[in-house]
Design a protein around this motif. Structure first.
Motif, PDB file in Angstrom:
ATOM      1  N   ALA A 139       0.843  -1.196   0.000  1.00  0.00           N
ATOM      2  CA  ALA A 139       0.000   0.000   0.000  1.00  0.00           C
ATOM      3  C   ALA A 139       0.879   1.247   0.000  1.00  0.00           C
ATOM      4  N   GLU A 140       0.275   2.365  -0.378  1.00  0.00           N
ATOM      5  CA  GLU A 140       0.986   3.643  -0.364  1.00  0.00           C
ATOM      6  C   GLU A 140       0.543   4.453   0.842  1.00  0.00           C
ATOM      7  N   GLU A 141       1.513   5.044   1.536  1.00  0.00           N
ATOM      8  CA  GLU A 141       1.223   5.911   2.681  1.00  0.00           C
ATOM      9  C   GLU A 141       2.085   7.163   2.576  1.00  0.00           C
ATOM     10  N   MET A 163       6.774  -3.652   6.824  1.00  0.00           N
ATOM     11  CA  MET A 163       7.942  -2.888   6.414  1.00  0.00           C
ATOM     12  C   MET A 163       7.520  -1.572   5.757  1.00  0.00           C
ATOM     13  N   TRP A 164       7.902  -0.456   6.385  1.00  0.00           N
ATOM     14  CA  TRP A 164       7.668   0.848   5.783  1.00  0.00           C
ATOM     15  C   TRP A 164       8.912   1.226   4.974  1.00  0.00           C
ATOM     16  N   VAL A 165       8.711   1.532   3.697  1.00  0.00           N
ATOM     17  CA  VAL A 165       9.815   1.774   2.762  1.00  0.00           C
ATOM     18  C   VAL A 165       9.741   3.195   2.221  1.00  0.00           C
ATOM     19  N   ASP A 166      10.857   3.909   2.262  1.00  0.00           N
ATOM     20  CA  ASP A 166      10.925   5.239   1.661  1.00  0.00           C
ATOM     21  C   ASP A 166      10.687   5.115   0.154  1.00  0.00           C
ATOM     22  N   ARG A 167       9.699   5.822  -0.371  1.00  0.00           N
ATOM     23  CA  ARG A 167       9.308   5.672  -1.773  1.00  0.00           C
ATOM     24  C   ARG A 167      10.394   6.142  -2.732  1.00  0.00           C
ATOM     25  N   VAL A 173      12.485   2.062   6.382  1.00  0.00           N
ATOM     26  CA  VAL A 173      12.512   3.094   7.421  1.00  0.00           C
ATOM     27  C   VAL A 173      12.232   2.448   8.773  1.00  0.00           C
ATOM     28  N   THR A 174      11.208   1.616   8.807  1.00  0.00           N
ATOM     29  CA  THR A 174      10.812   0.903  10.031  1.00  0.00           C
ATOM     30  C   THR A 174      10.326  -0.486   9.653  1.00  0.00           C
ATOM     31  N   ILE A 175      10.691  -1.472  10.464  1.00  0.00           N
ATOM     32  CA  ILE A 175      10.166  -2.825  10.275  1.00  0.00           C
ATOM     33  C   ILE A 175       9.654  -3.335  11.618  1.00  0.00           C
TER      34      ILE A 175
END
Length: 248
Positions: A139-141, A163-167, A173-175
């Motif tokens: 998903a996109e945030e 997993m939050w990934v810098d687009r 960024v955070t897992i």
């Protein structure tokens, strides 16, 4: 005829315009790019691991590590003196620890920790995320992607990752790491993006804490990452006593 044309134009004007469907995110492709942006497929590196106790007491380890492909990695302890010469090997889901005084590799598990901190062996001997996990959702945030990852087998340390990934950078960024029960085991935070040269630009710091170890924290600092090729024999039990030779 003129009346018919007018009627047709009116009907076209009233017809609903089909909505443009949003492009479907390719989570697997994003995860593959994250793997390669974090590390080349074959490399050597130096890291410092710091375990911080609730009273502020610290214990530090220095590791020299080499990796080949998606799931082969060796780590050699350079410090402290009490651990110097110890080496660990990971081949897929299998892990071993070599202690010079013992002279024979011993099996270890992913949830144990050769350094005794919040980082476990799966974190210290990390292989490609794509080797262990499949993408369940993407998903996109705002300026990040959120990937939900599910372990491919029961041998993996964590059943699920968020997993939050810098687009822009395509770096984590955070897992958040979860057990099969849904319980949060630990959180990994990536910071301090550094250019290591050779096209490698990634976070130089990873911090972790866990609700299971209240007020404990561990930090992993990357000092050097460099592309390098190795023969397969380096990633074998027989080579563990000779890992130091790779640094010469």
């Amino acid at each position: 005829m003129k009346k018919l044309l007018t009627t047709l134009l009116c009907l076209l004007a009233l017809a609903p315009v089909p909505a443009l469907s949003a492009p479907v995110l390719d989570g697997a492709a994003i995860l593959q790019k994250v793997d390669r942006n974090l590390e080349p497929e074959s490399y050597e590196m130096l890291r410092k691991l710091i375990n911080i106790e609730p009273d502020g007491k610290k214990k530090e380890f220095v590791l020299y590590s080499v990796k080949k492909g998606r799931d082969k990695i060796v780590a050699l302890f350079l410090a402290p003196q009490s651990d110097k010469g110890r080496a660990t090997l990971r081949l897929g889901d299998n892990m071993w620890l070599y202690i010079p005084e013992v002279g024979k590799p011993m099996r270890i598990t992913s949830l144990q920790s050769v350094t005794g901190g919040v980082f476990n062996n799966a974190d210290i001997l990390r292989i490609d995320y794509t080797a262990e996990y499949k993408v369940e959702a993407a998903a996109e945030e705002k300026d990040q992607y959120l990937l939900t990852l599910k372990a491919k087998t029961n041998e993996v340390a964590y059943d699920k990752l968020k997993m939050w990934v810098d687009r822009k950078a395509l770096l984590p960024v955070t897992i958040e790491c979860y057990a099969a029960s849904g319980m949060l085991i630990k959180t990994l935070r990536f910071a301090d993006i550094k250019d290591f040269g050779g096209g490698i630009k990634r976070p130089a710091t990873i911090e972790t804490d866990s609700p299971l170890y209240k007020d404990y924290k561990s930090v992993m600092l990357y000092a050097n990452i460099k592309k390098r090729s190795f023969p397969d024999e380096v990633f074998s039990l027989n080579y563990l006593p000779r890992v130091e030779d790779l640094r010469k």
